[in-house]
Every structure is written in C-alpha cells, then in structure tokens.
Design an enzyme around this catalytic site. Structure first.
Site, PDB file in Angstrom:
ATOM      1  N   GLU A  96       0.840  -1.201   0.000  1.00 23.35           N
ATOM      2  CA  GLU A  96       0.000   0.000   0.000  1.00 23.35           C
ATOM      3  C   GLU A  96       0.873   1.249   0.000  1.00 23.35           C
ATOM      4  OE1 GLU A  96      -2.648   2.664  -0.255  1.00 23.35           O
ATOM      5  OE2 GLU A  96      -3.421   0.600  -0.197  1.00 23.35           O
ATOM      6  N   ASN A 129       5.674   1.402  -3.191  1.00 23.33           N
ATOM      7  CA  ASN A 129       5.065   1.676  -4.497  1.00 23.33           C
ATOM      8  C   ASN A 129       5.257   0.442  -5.358  1.00 23.33           C
ATOM      9  OD1 ASN A 129       4.317   2.560  -7.054  1.00 23.33           O
ATOM     10  ND2 ASN A 129       5.199   4.589  -6.789  1.00 23.33           N
ATOM     11  N   SER A 130       4.208  -0.356  -5.463  1.00 23.97           N
ATOM     12  CA  SER A 130       4.328  -1.634  -6.171  1.00 23.97           C
ATOM     13  C   SER A 130       4.530  -1.454  -7.669  1.00 23.97           C
ATOM     14  CB  SER A 130       3.091  -2.499  -5.910  1.00 23.97           C
ATOM     15  OG  SER A 130       1.914  -1.802  -6.282  1.00 23.97           O
ATOM     16  N   LEU A 149      -7.501  -5.287  -6.709  1.00 21.01           N
ATOM     17  CA  LEU A 149      -8.925  -5.094  -6.481  1.00 21.01           C
ATOM     18  C   LEU A 149      -9.286  -3.607  -6.444  1.00 21.01           C
ATOM     19  CD1 LEU A 149      -8.546  -8.083  -5.853  1.00 21.01           C
ATOM     20  CD2 LEU A 149     -10.042  -7.799  -3.866  1.00 21.01           C
ATOM     21  N   ASP A 152      -7.209   2.367  -8.939  1.00 18.62           N
ATOM     22  CA  ASP A 152      -7.520   3.712  -9.434  1.00 18.62           C
ATOM     23  C   ASP A 152      -7.734   3.645 -10.942  1.00 18.62           C
ATOM     24  OD1 ASP A 152      -7.577   6.390 -10.182  1.00 18.62           O
ATOM     25  OD2 ASP A 152      -6.033   6.975  -8.753  1.00 18.62           O
ATOM     26  N   GLU A 228     -13.513  -3.103   1.388  1.00 15.16           N
ATOM     27  CA  GLU A 228     -14.417  -1.996   1.684  1.00 15.16           C
ATOM     28  C   GLU A 228     -15.067  -1.468   0.410  1.00 15.16           C
ATOM     29  OE1 GLU A 228     -12.845   2.023   2.802  1.00 15.16           O
ATOM     30  OE2 GLU A 228     -13.835   1.582   4.698  1.00 15.16           O
ATOM     31  N   GLU A 229     -14.282  -1.337  -0.655  1.00  8.12           N
ATOM     32  CA  GLU A 229     -14.797  -0.818  -1.917  1.00  8.12           C
ATOM     33  C   GLU A 229     -15.818  -1.785  -2.520  1.00  8.12           C
ATOM     34  OE1 GLU A 229     -15.285   2.037  -4.800  1.00  8.12           O
ATOM     35  OE2 GLU A 229     -14.050   2.152  -2.991  1.00  8.12           O
TER      36      GLU A 229
END
Length: 252
Positions: A96, A129-130, A149, A152, A228-229
């Site tokens: 994240e 930062n993946s 999942l 953006d 959550e989204e």
C-alpha cells in the site's frame, strides 16, 4: 481496557483500530516520489519481522517459508484478513502506497493477532510503491497469487500510464509469478475492466481462467465481498467487471 482508553485510535469494544483516524485520499499518484525505505533486492527484505511466528518455526525445521500472495494496493486490508484464515499456512503481504492506510492495516493485523491467538500470523503489510518496486521484494516465480482489487481508474487518457495493470507492468508481474500462478483483477468501472482484460488477453504469458477454474477457486468468491470498496459497490447495487488469468509458460 486502560490501554485502549489511552489510545483513542483503538475501539474499546473490538480492540481494532478505528478507520476514521487513518483516512486518506482515495488514491495516490504512483509516479510521484515518496520517501520510504526500499530494499535493494528480495534477499535484503527481512520477512521475519513480518511473520515472527512462522520464521521461528521455519528455523526449527530448517526451511524458510516465502511470501506467496501479494495484494497490490491492499487498502484497509479486508481481502488480506479474509485470505489469512482461508489459507492459514500461506504467507501473504499487502502493498500500500498511502502511509496512513498502511499504518491502519498494520495496527489491524496486530490487534487481530492479539485477540485471536495463533491466527493472522501469516499476513502482513508494507508501505511501498508496487508499480516501481515489485522486483525489489519478490524473486522470479515466487508468487502464486496477485490481487488487484478496485484500482484507481485514472480516467484521463494522459494518465493511463499510471494504471496498475498495463502491458509493461504485466511483464514484471509475469516475472514474479510462478507458472500456473493467478492474477486477479476487479473494478466497478467498465472501461477500466475492458482495459485490464485487453492487456491480459494481449500478453503472451497470461490466459483467462475457464468458467470451471473460476468456480473452483475459493479466492474468486472474495473479490466482490472482502474489500471496503467491494462492499460499497454491492450496497449501491453497482456492477463489477473481473478478469482472472493464469500465468503460463512463454511459447517459443
């Protein structure tokens, strides 16, 4: 109880961190410079700090376990928590970029470990930062599952290069996934869903799972329900678009 009273960020009733103290912008610019430590290579990552119970057991039997699942842009950690009990012997990590959100997931995992002895020892989170540093954390063919999942959508065409699923990034994901490994994507934005599906369809090292494969995979059932989204989309009666693909060997 006294400790929780002294920490307003912790719920007195559940012992879990309160999300309202960790809120952040919905998304961050993955192309901007952020300041956090980055390992030189996978061998420089001390995963024993993330999974102390597993690594103490590994040392006793002489076999070091490796992370196999990665949740890219893990948000508040809902998928990780669900996967942890579904695959209790598999090490998994959330990646994240947002610092407050990563801190929330860390506190959530620590709280779950405390209130559920012996559980959630196989899950952790790292702020990174993946889109830039996946190869710094994982070796070639190390992962068996990668999750993307509700990423953006970056609607503007000039910002499509910021999308976490793209032709050149799929090269990196193919590198860290073992042959037979699975990549999971889902979104509530139809255009982004088509974009991700097209990118995967056009990549020579991925093929779509069959309907039978989707039905047999327990992780697929969590794509809409664990985050959550995803729950918000379901509450609003929204539609989702998923693409689940298997890493295959490159045909010569």
């Amino acid at each position: 109880m006294l400790e929780n009273e002294a920490k307003p960020t912790i719920s007195k009733s559940t012992g879990l961190p309160r999300k309202r103290f960790y809120r952040a912008r919905a998304h961050s610019n993955p192309l901007s410079d952020s300041h956090f430590p980055v390992p030189i290579s996978p061998s420089h990552v001390d995963f024993s700090l993330h999974y102390p119970q597993f690594f103490s057991l590994s040392c006793e039997v002489g076999c070091i376990k490796k992370v196999q699942f990665a949740d890219i842009g893990c948000g508040f950690g809902g998928l990780l928590v669900s996967l942890s009990t579904l695959f209790p012997e598999t090490l998994m990590i959330g990646m994240e970029l947002r610092d407050k959100v990563a801190e929330y997931v860390k506190e959530r995992i620590l709280a779950l470990r405390t209130t559920n002895p012996g559980q959630y020892q196989n899950v952790s989170v790292v702020r990174t930062n993946s889109m830039k540093y996946i190869p710094n954390y994982f070796e070639k063919g190390q992962l068996t599952k990668m999750f993307f999942l509700f990423p953006d959508p970056h609607f503007k065409e000039k910002n499509h290069r910021r999308r976490v699923i793209s032709p050149h990034l799929l090269d990196e994901y193919a590198y860290v996934l073992e042959v037979g490994g699975i990549i999971y994507t889902i979104t509530d934005v139809e255009e982004l869903g088509e974009w991700m599906k097209t990118c995967l369809d056009n990549h020579p090292m991925f093929e779509a799972l069959t309907e039978e494969g989707l039905q047999a995979d327990p992780a697929v059932k969590l794509l809409c329900t664990a985050t959550e989204e995803g729950k918000k989309v379901a509450r609003n009666g929204g539609q989702t678009f998923q693409a689940v693909y298997r890493r295959i060997a490159l045909s010569l």
